[in-house]
Design a protein around this motif. Structure first.
Motif, PDB file in Angstrom:
ATOM      1  N   GLY A   8     -32.529 -26.968  12.592  1.00  0.00           N
ATOM      2  CA  GLY A   8     -31.242 -26.300  12.652  1.00  0.00           C
ATOM      3  C   GLY A   8     -30.987 -25.270  11.580  1.00  0.00           C
ATOM      4  O   GLY A   8     -29.957 -24.597  11.601  1.00  0.00           O
ATOM      5  N   GLY A   9     -31.901 -25.135  10.633  1.00  0.00           N
ATOM      6  CA  GLY A   9     -31.706 -24.123   9.602  1.00  0.00           C
ATOM      7  C   GLY A   9     -31.877 -22.716  10.163  1.00  0.00           C
ATOM      8  O   GLY A   9     -32.267 -22.539  11.312  1.00  0.00           O
ATOM      9  N   GLY A  10     -31.537 -21.734   9.341  1.00  0.00           N
ATOM     10  CA  GLY A  10     -31.690 -20.355   9.778  1.00  0.00           C
ATOM     11  C   GLY A  10     -30.979 -19.393   8.865  1.00  0.00           C
ATOM     12  O   GLY A  10     -30.538 -19.756   7.770  1.00  0.00           O
ATOM     13  N   LEU A  11     -30.889 -18.162   9.337  1.00  0.00           N
ATOM     14  CA  LEU A  11     -30.232 -17.083   8.597  1.00  0.00           C
ATOM     15  C   LEU A  11     -28.908 -16.747   9.274  1.00  0.00           C
ATOM     16  O   LEU A  11     -28.889 -16.451  10.482  1.00  0.00           O
ATOM     17  CB  LEU A  11     -31.144 -15.855   8.572  1.00  0.00           C
ATOM     18  N   VAL A  12     -27.828 -16.834   8.524  1.00  0.00           N
ATOM     19  CA  VAL A  12     -26.510 -16.507   9.056  1.00  0.00           C
ATOM     20  C   VAL A  12     -25.764 -15.643   8.050  1.00  0.00           C
ATOM     21  O   VAL A  12     -26.160 -15.529   6.893  1.00  0.00           O
ATOM     22  CB  VAL A  12     -25.668 -17.769   9.356  1.00  0.00           C
ATOM     23  N   ARG A  19     -25.490 -26.028  12.227  1.00  0.00           N
ATOM     24  CA  ARG A  19     -25.528 -27.477  12.343  1.00  0.00           C
ATOM     25  C   ARG A  19     -26.956 -27.949  12.128  1.00  0.00           C
ATOM     26  O   ARG A  19     -27.847 -27.577  12.889  1.00  0.00           O
ATOM     27  CB  ARG A  19     -25.041 -27.930  13.722  1.00  0.00           C
ATOM     28  N   LEU A  20     -27.142 -28.748  11.117  1.00  0.00           N
ATOM     29  CA  LEU A  20     -28.446 -29.327  10.828  1.00  0.00           C
ATOM     30  C   LEU A  20     -28.552 -30.711  11.466  1.00  0.00           C
ATOM     31  O   LEU A  20     -27.560 -31.436  11.544  1.00  0.00           O
ATOM     32  CB  LEU A  20     -28.665 -29.448   9.324  1.00  0.00           C
ATOM     33  N   SER A  21     -29.760 -31.030  11.882  1.00  0.00           N
ATOM     34  CA  SER A  21     -30.043 -32.358  12.416  1.00  0.00           C
ATOM     35  C   SER A  21     -31.248 -32.940  11.688  1.00  0.00           C
ATOM     36  O   SER A  21     -32.133 -32.197  11.243  1.00  0.00           O
ATOM     37  CB  SER A  21     -30.365 -32.293  13.906  1.00  0.00           C
ATOM     38  N   CYS A  22     -31.268 -34.258  11.587  1.00  0.00           N
ATOM     39  CA  CYS A  22     -32.415 -34.950  11.002  1.00  0.00           C
ATOM     40  C   CYS A  22     -32.650 -36.221  11.805  1.00  0.00           C
ATOM     41  O   CYS A  22     -31.779 -37.100  11.855  1.00  0.00           O
ATOM     42  CB  CYS A  22     -32.167 -35.283   9.543  1.00  0.00           C
ATOM     43  N   TYR A  79     -26.444 -35.667  11.118  1.00  0.00           N
ATOM     44  CA  TYR A  79     -26.106 -34.263  11.326  1.00  0.00           C
ATOM     45  C   TYR A  79     -25.310 -33.746  10.129  1.00  0.00           C
ATOM     46  O   TYR A  79     -24.645 -34.508   9.429  1.00  0.00           O
ATOM     47  CB  TYR A  79     -25.254 -34.100  12.589  1.00  0.00           C
ATOM     48  N   LEU A  80     -25.388 -32.441   9.947  1.00  0.00           N
ATOM     49  CA  LEU A  80     -24.552 -31.797   8.939  1.00  0.00           C
ATOM     50  C   LEU A  80     -23.979 -30.535   9.568  1.00  0.00           C
ATOM     51  O   LEU A  80     -24.713 -29.565   9.803  1.00  0.00           O
ATOM     52  CB  LEU A  80     -25.342 -31.449   7.677  1.00  0.00           C
ATOM     53  N   THR A 114     -35.381 -27.893   5.535  1.00  0.00           N
ATOM     54  CA  THR A 114     -35.141 -26.756   6.420  1.00  0.00           C
ATOM     55  C   THR A 114     -34.375 -25.699   5.633  1.00  0.00           C
ATOM     56  O   THR A 114     -33.434 -26.016   4.902  1.00  0.00           O
ATOM     57  CB  THR A 114     -34.385 -27.189   7.689  1.00  0.00           C
ATOM     58  N   GLN A 115     -34.790 -24.456   5.777  1.00  0.00           N
ATOM     59  CA  GLN A 115     -34.203 -23.364   4.990  1.00  0.00           C
ATOM     60  C   GLN A 115     -32.892 -22.893   5.610  1.00  0.00           C
ATOM     61  O   GLN A 115     -32.821 -22.638   6.818  1.00  0.00           O
ATOM     62  CB  GLN A 115     -35.170 -22.190   4.903  1.00  0.00           C
ATOM     63  N   VAL A 116     -31.879 -22.781   4.781  1.00  0.00           N
ATOM     64  CA  VAL A 116     -30.603 -22.176   5.173  1.00  0.00           C
ATOM     65  C   VAL A 116     -30.383 -20.970   4.269  1.00  0.00           C
ATOM     66  O   VAL A 116     -30.385 -21.102   3.046  1.00  0.00           O
ATOM     67  CB  VAL A 116     -29.442 -23.177   5.022  1.00  0.00           C
TER      68      VAL A 116
END
Length: 120
Positions: A8-12, A19-22, A79-80, A114-116
């Motif tokens: 769920g990470g990414g560039l915003v 929303r991150l999931s694990c 989740y986050l 995961t990179q945010v």
């Protein structure tokens, strides 16, 4: 044996949401606390949010009111939800779980992260 896999990470852009999931998998008997940590370049890893098996939550002051942690115990997933993201939220986010394996081994496990990245 036990794996934690984040997604769920990414560039915003600033102000947007992610929303991150694990998902935890493997020889798991039960999971006590599940947490999200983050680490920015040059900084120490810090606790962002945590949730117990009963649903009690705790947040770092820097994310209170913007981030929400939740979990699905049936899916061994945490989740986050991150809203109103700021450039200072940029970091690698790591999942962390305190759990008991089916062989009754108690311990803590980490995901690979995961990179945010939040641009201004």
């Amino acid at each position: 044996q036990v794996q934690l896999v984040e997604s769920g990470g990414g560039l915003v852009q600033a102000g947007e949401s992610l929303r991150l999931s694990c998902a935890a998998s493997g020889s798991i008997f039960n999971i006590n606390a599940m947490d999200w940590y983050r680490q920015a370049p040059g900084n120490q890893r810090e606790l962002v949010a945590s949730i117990t098996i009963g649903g009690n939550t705790n947040y770092a002051d820097s994310v209170k009111g913007r981030f929400t942690i939740s979990r699905d115990n049936a899916k061994n997933t945490v989740y986050l939800q991150m809203n109103s993201l700021k450039p200072e939220d940029t970091a690698v986010y790591y999942c962390h779980a305190d759990l008991l394996t089916t062989t009754l081994r108690r311990g803590v496990w980490w995901g690979l992260g995961t990179q945010v990245t939040v641009s201004s």
